[in-house]
Design a protein around this motif. Structure first.
Motif, PDB file in Angstrom:
ATOM      1  N   SER A 103      49.149  58.450  39.880  1.00  0.00           N
ATOM      2  CA  SER A 103      50.473  57.916  39.559  1.00  0.00           C
ATOM      3  C   SER A 103      50.435  57.142  38.246  1.00  0.00           C
ATOM      4  N   SER A 104      51.344  57.457  37.348  1.00  0.00           N
ATOM      5  CA  SER A 104      51.419  56.735  36.070  1.00  0.00           C
ATOM      6  C   SER A 104      51.904  55.300  36.280  1.00  0.00           C
ATOM      7  N   THR A 105      52.611  55.056  37.372  1.00  0.00           N
ATOM      8  CA  THR A 105      53.154  53.727  37.653  1.00  0.00           C
ATOM      9  C   THR A 105      52.123  52.807  38.289  1.00  0.00           C
ATOM     10  N   PHE A 106      51.301  53.358  39.188  1.00  0.00           N
ATOM     11  CA  PHE A 106      50.414  52.510  39.991  1.00  0.00           C
ATOM     12  C   PHE A 106      48.915  52.720  39.741  1.00  0.00           C
ATOM     13  N   ARG A 107      48.559  53.555  38.792  1.00  0.00           N
ATOM     14  CA  ARG A 107      47.141  53.879  38.598  1.00  0.00           C
ATOM     15  C   ARG A 107      46.286  52.680  38.216  1.00  0.00           C
ATOM     16  N   GLU A 108      46.921  51.641  37.615  1.00  0.00           N
ATOM     17  CA  GLU A 108      46.162  50.459  37.191  1.00  0.00           C
ATOM     18  C   GLU A 108      45.954  49.453  38.329  1.00  0.00           C
ATOM     19  N   ILE A 109      46.615  49.664  39.460  1.00  0.00           N
ATOM     20  CA  ILE A 109      46.453  48.731  40.587  1.00  0.00           C
ATOM     21  C   ILE A 109      45.079  48.935  41.225  1.00  0.00           C
ATOM     22  N   PRO A 110      44.287  47.876  41.392  1.00  0.00           N
ATOM     23  CA  PRO A 110      42.982  48.007  42.032  1.00  0.00           C
ATOM     24  C   PRO A 110      43.133  48.443  43.490  1.00  0.00           C
ATOM     25  N   VAL A 111      42.279  49.362  43.903  1.00  0.00           N
ATOM     26  CA  VAL A 111      42.272  49.845  45.287  1.00  0.00           C
ATOM     27  C   VAL A 111      40.898  49.573  45.893  1.00  0.00           C
ATOM     28  N   VAL A 112      40.892  48.894  47.044  1.00  0.00           N
ATOM     29  CA  VAL A 112      39.647  48.596  47.755  1.00  0.00           C
ATOM     30  C   VAL A 112      39.639  49.385  49.061  1.00  0.00           C
ATOM     31  N   ILE A 113      38.542  50.086  49.299  1.00  0.00           N
ATOM     32  CA  ILE A 113      38.403  50.894  50.503  1.00  0.00           C
ATOM     33  C   ILE A 113      37.594  50.124  51.549  1.00  0.00           C
ATOM     34  N   GLU A 129      36.066  57.978  42.178  1.00  0.00           N
ATOM     35  CA  GLU A 129      37.493  58.304  42.076  1.00  0.00           C
ATOM     36  C   GLU A 129      38.309  57.124  41.528  1.00  0.00           C
ATOM     37  N   GLY A 130      37.667  55.954  41.428  1.00  0.00           N
ATOM     38  CA  GLY A 130      38.369  54.814  40.825  1.00  0.00           C
ATOM     39  C   GLY A 130      38.565  53.618  41.721  1.00  0.00           C
ATOM     40  N   ALA A 131      37.945  53.616  42.907  1.00  0.00           N
ATOM     41  CA  ALA A 131      38.071  52.457  43.799  1.00  0.00           C
ATOM     42  C   ALA A 131      37.417  51.228  43.162  1.00  0.00           C
ATOM     43  N   GLU A 132      38.049  50.078  43.355  1.00  0.00           N
ATOM     44  CA  GLU A 132      37.529  48.832  42.799  1.00  0.00           C
ATOM     45  C   GLU A 132      36.287  48.364  43.551  1.00  0.00           C
ATOM     46  N   ASP A 133      36.289  48.584  44.874  1.00  0.00           N
ATOM     47  CA  ASP A 133      35.167  48.149  45.704  1.00  0.00           C
ATOM     48  C   ASP A 133      35.225  48.888  47.029  1.00  0.00           C
ATOM     49  N   LYS A 145      37.738  36.734  49.338  1.00  0.00           N
ATOM     50  CA  LYS A 145      37.768  35.750  48.255  1.00  0.00           C
ATOM     51  C   LYS A 145      37.159  36.314  46.980  1.00  0.00           C
ATOM     52  N   ARG A 146      36.079  37.084  47.134  1.00  0.00           N
ATOM     53  CA  ARG A 146      35.439  37.697  45.962  1.00  0.00           C
ATOM     54  C   ARG A 146      36.375  38.692  45.284  1.00  0.00           C
ATOM     55  N   ILE A 147      37.041  39.515  46.099  1.00  0.00           N
ATOM     56  CA  ILE A 147      37.981  40.491  45.553  1.00  0.00           C
ATOM     57  C   ILE A 147      39.153  39.787  44.870  1.00  0.00           C
ATOM     58  N   LYS A 148      39.649  38.723  45.495  1.00  0.00           N
ATOM     59  CA  LYS A 148      40.781  37.993  44.927  1.00  0.00           C
ATOM     60  C   LYS A 148      40.428  37.396  43.561  1.00  0.00           C
ATOM     61  N   GLN A 149      39.247  36.816  43.461  1.00  0.00           N
ATOM     62  CA  GLN A 149      38.811  36.236  42.189  1.00  0.00           C
ATOM     63  C   GLN A 149      38.723  37.303  41.105  1.00  0.00           C
ATOM     64  N   LEU A 150      38.244  38.473  41.481  1.00  0.00           N
ATOM     65  CA  LEU A 150      38.144  39.574  40.536  1.00  0.00           C
ATOM     66  C   LEU A 150      39.520  40.006  40.042  1.00  0.00           C
ATOM     67  N   ILE A 151      40.460  40.133  40.973  1.00  0.00           N
ATOM     68  CA  ILE A 151      41.809  40.569  40.618  1.00  0.00           C
ATOM     69  C   ILE A 151      42.494  39.523  39.733  1.00  0.00           C
ATOM     70  N   MET A 152      42.343  38.256  40.079  1.00  0.00           N
ATOM     71  CA  MET A 152      42.966  37.190  39.293  1.00  0.00           C
ATOM     72  C   MET A 152      42.383  37.135  37.891  1.00  0.00           C
ATOM     73  N   ARG A 153      41.091  37.397  37.774  1.00  0.00           N
ATOM     74  CA  ARG A 153      40.465  37.418  36.453  1.00  0.00           C
ATOM     75  C   ARG A 153      41.026  38.571  35.619  1.00  0.00           C
ATOM     76  N   ASN A 154      41.201  39.722  36.255  1.00  0.00           N
ATOM     77  CA  ASN A 154      41.784  40.869  35.550  1.00  0.00           C
ATOM     78  C   ASN A 154      43.221  40.595  35.136  1.00  0.00           C
ATOM     79  N   GLU A 155      43.983  39.945  36.045  1.00  0.00           N
ATOM     80  CA  GLU A 155      45.372  39.606  35.738  1.00  0.00           C
ATOM     81  C   GLU A 155      45.443  38.645  34.559  1.00  0.00           C
TER      82      GLU A 155
END
Length: 210
Positions: A103-113, A129-133, A145-155
């Motif tokens: 998706s061109s709209t959502f491809r930048e959103i991190p996805v965790v499996i 395939e592009g999963a963040e973690d 908490k680790r994932i949240k810190q990563l996302i906030m840093r990217n934001e």
């Protein structure tokens, strides 16, 4: 009263000087109601806004990737992270990951499996395939908490990049405006020179008549 105490009194209680980080919105996808409740609770403890759905198809519907508008017209929909179970009936977490990344709209959103099975080939496939973690169940608070810190840093990096880009455009705009103004000023000065000479000549002629 000490100076420090005076300064504390001048700052309003719970005042505007406190900078509150933006709340992260997480879309959690899991067909198990128990696991869904667990991840929702962990995310809320971590001060995240959470939307939960029970299947990959419902997640696509919420995001508007099922061909309909979904829960939003997408303009007002802001999702910072998608956390999904791998093994789900119908559309698996891996299938959902691929559709999001297409998706061109959502491809930048991190996805965790998430998965209860520690299968190396599956983990590598998702990361490729592009999963963040890839998190193993049961998911722990430390994982969230680790994932949240990563996302906030990217934001924060994205905001910084956007801010620098806007400043650069503003500076370039000011330079163009300044150059245009300077050029206009120079042109008017050139036009004024003949006029000034003519006035001086006329004044000399009037003086000679007297």
């Amino acid at each position: 009263m000490a100076v420090g105490e005076v300064m504390r009194m001048e700052i309003p209680a719970g005042g505007d000087l406190t900078v509150t980080p933006p709340e992260l919105h997480v879309l959690a996808v899991d067909d198990s109601i128990v696991d869904r409740k667990v991840i929702e609770r962990l995310l809320r403890i971590s001060a995240c806004k959470v939307t939960t759905v029970d299947s990959g198809a419902r997640a696509l519907q919420y995001l508007g990737l099922d061909g309909n508008k979904g829960a939003s017209d997408l303009k007002d929909l802001k999702v910072n992270l998608i956390v999904t179970d791998y093994s789900m009936p119908g559309l698996t977490g891996y299938d959902l990951l691929k559709k999001i990344k297409e998706s061109s709209t959502f491809r930048e959103i991190p996805v965790v499996i998430m998965s209860s099975e520690n299968i190396l080939t599956r983990i590598e496939q998702c990361l490729k395939e592009g999963a963040e973690d890839f998190l193993l169940k049961p998911v722990k608070l430390a994982d969230v908490k680790r994932i949240k810190q990563l996302i906030m840093r990217n934001e924060a990096e994205e905001c910084k990049t956007s801010s620098l880009s806007n400043k650069r455009k503003l500076v370039e705009g000011n330079i163009d405006t300044s150059s245009s103004s300077s050029s206009s000023h120079d042109d008017s000065s050139v036009e004024d020179i003949p006029s000034s000479k003519r006035m001086k000549s006329e004044f000399e002629n009037l003086s000679s008549l007297h």
